[in-house]
Design an enzyme around this catalytic site. Structure first.
Site, PDB file in Angstrom:
ATOM      1  N   SER A 123       0.803  -1.312   0.003  1.00 33.19           N
ATOM      2  CA  SER A 123      -0.093  -0.087  -0.113  1.00 33.19           C
ATOM      3  C   SER A 123       0.918   1.274   0.016  1.00 33.19           C
ATOM      4  CB  SER A 123      -0.936  -0.061   1.157  1.00 33.19           C
ATOM      5  OG  SER A 123      -1.480   1.261   1.554  1.00 33.19           O
ATOM      6  N   TYR A 165      -2.040  -1.023  10.525  1.00 31.95           N
ATOM      7  CA  TYR A 165      -2.075  -1.441   9.028  1.00 31.95           C
ATOM      8  C   TYR A 165      -0.871  -0.955   8.154  1.00 31.95           C
ATOM      9  CZ  TYR A 165      -3.732  -0.974   4.301  1.00 31.95           C
ATOM     10  OH  TYR A 165      -3.982  -1.241   2.768  1.00 31.95           O
TER      11      TYR A 165
END
Length: 250
Positions: free
Chosen positions: A141, A154
């Site tokens: 990401s 995350y």
């Protein structure tokens, strides 16, 4: 000739969203696809049906990737079904929001084990049976380098995935196995504009290409990295974000 003709791929977390897009695109490019899910069995079966509609083989495999042995069992099952394994896409992950103050270790571990430890275990298991020319792609990401509020667990897991891929590229390269990452930006889904209108508006206003990403955008990057076109690419992070991270942050 299709780019992945004759390949056998395992896509984790393929029941919906990005995983669904990757699985379908791999099939369109000639691969047989093992569609992994943990709980979204009905959705995974729909993906498998879509794969079969384009003339490719598919199987649905269930596993809880928070468990190391489940990861190994999943990889073995995919390889046995396909007569080998040439591509692994580590896509499965979770993205809960939680303020860092007050976050418990259990909440931290849930995200890290799902997003990161599963990548370690699945990659290790796959590399043991893969032959030279095979590839592994992790879905990371842009939050690996640009964290968002309430995403500490995350973002940390995705940053670690980048370094895992580089380390794996270094150690598995002599065995002819390539390992790369794809780092998506904001990818559209059903209801996103309704659930987070200010975020969608802010993204589309600032992104150089002026739109959200689509699962197919990420899927195309994964197809490239698994194909012979990327035969000399390993340890690389391919950012797919419409140019968002190219802009100034000040």
């Amino acid at each position: 000739m299709r780019l992945l003709e004759g390949q056998v791929a395992l896509v984790t977390g393929a029941g919906g969203g990005i995983g669904r897009g990757i699985a379908l695109r791999f099939a369109e490019q000639g691969a047989a696809v093992a569609v992994h899910c943990r709980t979204a069995v009905a959705a995974a079966r729909e993906v498998a049906s879509g794969i079969e509609e384009v003339g490719a083989r598919a199987v649905v495999l269930e596993a809880d990737l928070r468990d190391e042995e489940e990861c190994r069992r999943l990889v073995r099952a995919a390889a046995e079904w396909g007569g080998g394994l040439t591509a692994l896409v580590n896509n499965a992950g979770v993205q809960p929001t939680r303020p860092l103050p007050g976050m418990t270790a259990a909440q931290w571990r849930t995200v890290v084990d799902t997003n990161l430890t599963s990548v370690f275990a699945c990659t290790q298991a796959a590399a043991e049976i893969m032959r030279p020319g095979a590839s592994v792609t992790h879905i990371a990401s842009i939050e690996a380098s640009r964290p968002a509020p309430e995403h500490a667990h995350y973002s940390a897991s995705k940053a670690a995935i980048l370094m895992h891929a580089r380390s794996a590229a270094l150690e598995y390269g002599p065995h002819g196995i390539r390992v790369n990452t794809v780092s998506p930006g904001l990818i559209d889904r059903d209801g996103l504009a309704r659930d987070w209108p200010e975020g969608v508006e802010r993204w589309t206003r600032r992104a150089p290409l002026g739109r959200l990403g689509r699962p197919e955008d990420v899927a195309d990057a994964c197809v490239f990295l698994a194909s012979p076109l990327a035969s000399w690419i390993t340890g690389h992070d391919l950012v797919v974000d419409g140019g968002m991270t190219a802009g100034a942050v000040w």
